[in-house]
Structures are given as C-alpha cells and as structure tokens.
Write an enzyme that holds these catalytic residues in place. Structure first.
Site, PDB file in Angstrom:
ATOM      1  N   ASN A   1       1.028  -1.304  -0.030  1.00 36.76           N
ATOM      2  CA  ASN A   1       0.170  -0.041  -0.088  1.00 36.76           C
ATOM      3  C   ASN A   1       0.957   1.201   0.198  1.00 36.76           C
ATOM      4  O   ASN A   1       0.165   2.408   0.094  1.00 36.76           O
ATOM      5  CB  ASN A   1      -1.023  -0.149   1.032  1.00 36.76           C
TER       6      ASN A   1
ATOM      7  N   HIS B   1     -14.919  -2.104   3.767  1.00 33.26           N
ATOM      8  CA  HIS B   1     -13.937  -2.555   4.406  1.00 33.26           C
ATOM      9  C   HIS B   1     -14.586  -3.051   5.993  1.00 33.26           C
ATOM     10  O   HIS B   1     -15.468  -2.504   6.436  1.00 33.26           O
ATOM     11  CB  HIS B   1     -12.833  -1.414   4.552  1.00 33.26           C
TER      12      HIS B   1
ATOM     13  N   GLU C   1     -16.333   3.847   0.433  1.00 34.03           N
ATOM     14  CA  GLU C   1     -14.975   4.136   0.439  1.00 34.03           C
ATOM     15  C   GLU C   1     -14.823   4.814  -0.949  1.00 34.03           C
ATOM     16  O   GLU C   1     -15.862   5.151  -1.760  1.00 34.03           O
ATOM     17  CB  GLU C   1     -13.977   2.642   0.166  1.00 34.03           C
TER      18      GLU C   1
ATOM     19  N   SER D   1     -10.917  -0.845  -1.897  1.00 30.89           N
ATOM     20  CA  SER D   1      -9.597  -1.364  -1.677  1.00 30.89           C
ATOM     21  C   SER D   1      -9.585  -2.913  -2.331  1.00 30.89           C
ATOM     22  O   SER D   1      -8.457  -3.282  -2.571  1.00 30.89           O
ATOM     23  CB  SER D   1      -9.442  -1.674   0.008  1.00 30.89           C
TER      24      SER D   1
ATOM     25  N   ASP E   1     -14.566   6.754   3.314  1.00 28.34           N
ATOM     26  CA  ASP E   1     -13.203   6.455   3.661  1.00 28.34           C
ATOM     27  C   ASP E   1     -12.146   6.201   2.756  1.00 28.34           C
ATOM     28  O   ASP E   1     -12.374   5.794   1.656  1.00 28.34           O
ATOM     29  CB  ASP E   1     -13.389   4.716   4.406  1.00 28.34           C
TER      30      ASP E   1
ATOM     31  N   HIS F   1      -7.045   4.423   0.833  1.00 27.38           N
ATOM     32  CA  HIS F   1      -6.684   4.169  -0.292  1.00 27.38           C
ATOM     33  C   HIS F   1      -6.455   5.378  -1.398  1.00 27.38           C
ATOM     34  O   HIS F   1      -5.470   5.432  -2.167  1.00 27.38           O
ATOM     35  CB  HIS F   1      -7.008   2.695  -0.980  1.00 27.38           C
TER      36      HIS F   1
ATOM     37  N   LYS G   1      -0.664   3.895   4.092  1.00 30.76           N
ATOM     38  CA  LYS G   1      -0.829   3.514   2.656  1.00 30.76           C
ATOM     39  C   LYS G   1      -0.126   4.703   1.849  1.00 30.76           C
ATOM     40  O   LYS G   1       1.365   4.535   1.992  1.00 30.76           O
ATOM     41  CB  LYS G   1      -2.206   3.458   2.345  1.00 30.76           C
TER      42      LYS G   1
END
Ligand code: PMP
Length: 362
Positions: free
Chosen positions: A47, A126, A161, A165, A185, A188, A217
């Site tokens: 990541n 997630h 997200e 992810s 979120d 990433h 990440k």
C-alpha cells in the site's frame, strides 16, 4: 483433553475450509523490492503507493517516544496538535488523529449512528467500517456496490470508500443522495488522488460530512485521522470509545505523518497514475480482465488465485491471493498494487510474470 482443544478445533475447521493464513515476513531491500523466505522478490501488493516508506526525510523525522497515556489524560503532545493543524489547513475543517484507520472507523460508526438511525453500507466496504457499524445501535442495510440508487429512502448515514480497496474502483459521489450524512473512507486515496492528495471526494468536488484518511498507505507511515465539521471532532473526543480508551499515537509516528504531508507531491501522484495505467494496459493486452480504475488492479480468478500467486512468486513477484472472507467466495483474486516507485522495467516484470489467462473468456 487439553486446555486448548476448543481453539485447536477451530483452527482445524479454518484449515479444512481452506482459509488457514500464515504470516510472511518481508525484509525490504528498496521501495518495491524485498527478500521473502530468502528469495528476492518484486513487491506488487504494497500500500506504499508513492514509495514514501523509504523516504529518508520521513524516516529521519521519526523522533520522540511513547505518548504515556490517552489523548484525554497524559498523552496529548505538541506534535499531535501540529499534525492536526496541518491536516486542518489541507482540508479546511477540523481533524482528529487516531492510531489506525481501523480505530477511526470504529469511532465514526459507533459514535455517529444511534438508535433510530439507518446506516446504508456499500456491499464492498472494508471490515473496519462494518465492525464500527456492529458496535452502533443503528440499523444497517447493505446497498449494491457503488449503486446509490439502491440506498433506502430512510437512510440517515451513507458509508462508502473513496477508492475501493478490493475492487479498485471509484464511486461517483456526485450521484449519492445529499440528505443523509455521507462518510467516505479515503484510506487508499489519501495522498494518492485528488487536489493535494485529499482523496476521491475532493477530486469530485464533494465535501462529505465525514472523511477518514490513513497514513499507513500512500503516506508510507501509520495512523489515521477523521475530518469533518467542528461538531464531529468534538463528538469523537467526547464519545468515540476507540479515541478515548487507547494510548495516543506515539510521537515518532505523528512526526513521520507530519513529514509525509510535505513529502507527498503532485509529481509522485502523476507518476502513480501513469504507472497504474501502464500496467493496466499491459495486462489487458495479455488478455486479463482487470477491475478498477486507478492504482489497485484486481484480477479476479476464483479459487485458483492461490496457484497464480505461487506462480508469481516462482517468477520473482510477490502478490498473495486475496481470499474469502476478505472477498466473496468465487471472487478470489490477485490484487496487484502499483507504486510511483515502480520503474517501467518492474511493471514489465509483473506483467510478464502474470503471463496469459489459462481460460481467456474468464
Ligand atoms: N479502511 C480501508 C478501506 C482499508 O483498506 C484499511 C486498511 N486495509 C483501513 C481502513 C484500516 O486502516 P489502518 O490500516 O490504518 O488500520
């Protein structure tokens, strides 16, 4: 009969279901290379999207010690304030630090949604968000992945997200209902996408009620933060159990995070996008179906993901299979991740190790 028979039996069941996991100790030898079980490998699953975990200035910034207590007792330090102020400057709204994205999501969902609330959670969210919702007294419904038209009308909090992810795709947040609170979120995406690396929502011109970002990440460190209106920060300080009841972020971790904010550049983000597009194109030309849009490149192959991962390892590329329960059964995959620190030669090596699909119509 032994004292631990029940635990052993559970392990047996996990093994029987083919879900047994073991730790793999990687010894990094560079931003995208490592030794694994004595073998040199090219890492294609990290990541560390910009290679910042190797940045000498960030490493040198890791000074200080443990924080000696929770933020509300003896653990608040000037470096926490500085880091929160730097985030506030970047996002234009109050920020609160957490030790991890996992803990940030626990606090967000367990604190914000109360009895009578209705959380709508994207199907691909997630585990940390799901666990936060499990700690909340609110009702939860799961909506179809990235399809806001399937969000129920009585929803009070939407959870998604920014860059997913496991599927590597990006929802169109401009098409999400605006009445409910929106929590995004950006684990990433923070550092990797959007103006100043603020993430997908910022890239789409959206200011969600809650943004979760992580330093583990693209920022190459560890820890996380929540950004939102002043009431959000105050509420999390006063009622967020995974903020209140844990030792504050260690000073070296906060110092690394602060340094990473200045070491994260637009050039790196552009290089990341370029590298991702390059590998995606190569794999597609080789016949693979690659999900997603950016630097996470999932190749769904089903249960044979484990064999493909072994093949990659034998060819010097490390990317473990992503299995159930992280992804649904039948959707097991190799999740290749690209870094700005990959050279074209590395990306060619990854593509060549992937070879061609054995069943092209997959
Ligand atoms: N949210 C998402 C979408 C993640 O992928 C992860 C980590 N894999 C987290 C939160 C948790 O972040 P952290 O590793 O900082 O606990």
């Amino acid at each position: 009969m032994s004292r631990y028979d029940a635990w052993r039996n559970r392990l047996e069941r996990i093994r029987h279901e083919g879900q047994y996991r073991t730790l793999k100790t990687l010894e990094p030898t560079g931003p995208v290379t490592a030794k694994l079980h004595g073998e040199s490998v090219l890492v294609a699953c990290s990541n560390d999207y910009l290679g910042l975990a190797w940045d000498p200035e960030i490493r040198a910034a890791a000074q200080g010690g443990g924080s000696t207590g929770s933020r509300l007792i003896s653990g608040s330090r000037p470096i926490h304030r500085q880091l929160e102020e730097a985030l506030e400057k970047r996002f234009g709204r109050p920020a609160l630090l957490f030790n991890s994205g996992y803990q940030a999501n626990l606090a967000v969902f367990s604190t914000l949604a109360v009895t009578g609330d209705q959380i709508a959670s994207d199907q691909a969210n997630h585990a940390s968000m799901i666990d936060g919702m499990r700690l909340s007294a609110a009702q939860r419904t799961v909506f179809e992945h990235a399809r806001p038209e399937t969000i129920p009308d009585d929803t009070t909090l939407i959870s998604t997200e920014g860059l997913f992810s496991m599927d590597g795709d990006i929802p169109d947040l401009t098409s999400y209902p605006t009445e409910p609170w929106l929590a995004v979120d950006e684990a990433h995406a923070f550092g990797a996408i959007g103006p100043q690396g603020r993430g997908v929502a910022a890239a789409q011109g959206i200011e969600p009620d809650v943004v979760v970002g992580t330093f583990g990440k693209a920022m190459g460190g560890s820890g996380a933060f929540v950004v939102g209106p002043p009431e959000l920060k105050e509420l999390l300080i006063n009622a967020g159990r995974s903020f209140i009841f844990t030792t504050a972020m260690p000073e070296p971790v906060a110092a690394m995070a602060l340094a990473s904010l200045t070491r994260n550049t637009r050039e790196q983000r552009e290089r990341l996008a370029h590298n991702a597009a390059y590998l995606r194109r190569n794999l597609t030309q080789q016949g693979w179906t690659v999900l997603g849009q950016h630097h996470i490149l999932p190749v769904v192959v089903g249960p044979s993901a484990v064999d493909l991962s072994d093949t990659l390892f034998n060819r010097g590329v490390f990317s473990p299979a992503i299995r159930y329960p992280t992804v649904p059964r039948g959707k097991e995959r190799i999740r290749l991740t690209v870094s700005a620190a990959h050279e074209h030669s590395h990306l060619n090596e990854i593509a060549s190790a992937m070879g061609v699909p054995s069943n092209p119509e997959r």
